[in-house]
Design an enzyme around this catalytic site. Structure first.
Site, PDB file in Angstrom:
ATOM      1  N   VAL A 174     -27.627  47.001  51.584  1.00  0.00           N
ATOM      2  CA  VAL A 174     -27.614  45.731  50.867  1.00  0.00           C
ATOM      3  C   VAL A 174     -27.314  45.994  49.398  1.00  0.00           C
ATOM      4  CG1 VAL A 174     -28.978  43.737  50.234  1.00  0.00           C
ATOM      5  CG2 VAL A 174     -29.269  44.756  52.486  1.00  0.00           C
ATOM      6  N   LYS A 175     -26.257  45.359  48.912  1.00  0.00           N
ATOM      7  CA  LYS A 175     -25.895  45.524  47.501  1.00  0.00           C
ATOM      8  C   LYS A 175     -26.681  44.522  46.670  1.00  0.00           C
ATOM      9  CE  LYS A 175     -21.287  47.103  46.214  1.00  0.00           C
ATOM     10  NZ  LYS A 175     -19.896  46.667  46.005  1.00  0.00           N
ATOM     11  N   ILE A 176     -27.313  45.024  45.628  1.00  0.00           N
ATOM     12  CA  ILE A 176     -28.090  44.159  44.735  1.00  0.00           C
ATOM     13  C   ILE A 176     -27.701  44.508  43.301  1.00  0.00           C
ATOM     14  CG2 ILE A 176     -30.422  43.582  43.936  1.00  0.00           C
ATOM     15  CD1 ILE A 176     -31.480  44.310  46.698  1.00  0.00           C
TER      16      ILE A 176
END
Ligand code: G3P
Length: 214
Positions: free
Chosen positions: A82-84
């Site tokens: 998950v890119k944050i």
């Protein structure tokens, strides 16, 4: 060095996978906006094609909402990262998600301080954007050198994804520094394998082969 494709285009991803060099994929909202298929269907297909980490980006801004969105994305396939975007809310979300075993790729990293905090919060990857630094007359590769050195100094397990790659030299310089991963656009991936002397060499060999007595 691991090579990821920086693309949300399934055909490009399938093509590079067929070369036997694809270790993972990174997408972002801008890349996804170019595709005509639904976001979730596309990510699901990419995850099934490539067993490596596939980054899908959260667009929520508050920690609680980022965590909820990240859980949803992580549920699409076991190889989702998950890119944050890095920031206080992103760090809070990352420290919760690490406890749940969700792989976080902390993105939009432009400083060593951001990378250090991302690693300490539990990000599995950090993505420094070197091309965008070069675009504003800063030295993107100097940032990679610093982050790699700091992570080595403290044996931090977070992997460095060199992102916003513009040309083949970016990939080579990142490899010389010892960055774990480069995420490479399709056009740059093609340029990595091309060389005019190789093309001329093949042409000459074929021309000479026609003269060989058989
Ligand atoms: O995927 C993130 C990053 O690689 C974006 O690159 O070319 O939009 O700066 P770019």
């Amino acid at each position: 060095m691991k090579l990821f494709l920086d693309s949300a285009n399934f055909e490009e991803i399938r093509e590079v996978a067929s070369w036997g060099v694809l270790d993972g994929v990174t997408t972002n909202p801008s890349l996804c906006s170019k595709e005509t298929v639904s976001f979730e269907d596309n990510i699901r297909k990419i995850c099934a094609l490539c067993p490596g980490p596939i980054s899908a980006e959260c667009v929520s801004l508050k920690a609680g909402e980022i965590v909820a969105e990240a859980r949803g994305l992580a549920g699409i396939a076991p190889n989702i990262a998950v890119k944050i975007p890095v920031g206080l809310e992103g760090l809070k979300a990352t420290s919760i998600l690490r406890g749940e075993g969700v792989a976080v790729n902390m993105t939009l990293v432009f400083s060593t301080g951001q990378a250090l905090l991302a690693a300490k919060a539990g990000a599995r990857f950090v993505s420094p954007f070197i091309g965008r630094l070069d675009d504003v007359s800063e030295d993107g590769m100097a940032l990679i050198e610093e982050i790699v050195q700091v992570f080595e100094n403290y044996h931090l397990g977070t992997e460095v994804i060199v992102a916003s790659v513009r040309h083949p030299r970016h990939v080579i310089e990142a490899a010389l520094i010892g960055a774990d991963i480069a995420t490479v656009p399709y056009g740059v991936m093609e340029k990595l394998v091309k060389h005019p002397l190789t093309d001329i060499g093949v042409e000459r060999f074929l021309a000479d082969w026609r003269k060989v007595k058989k």
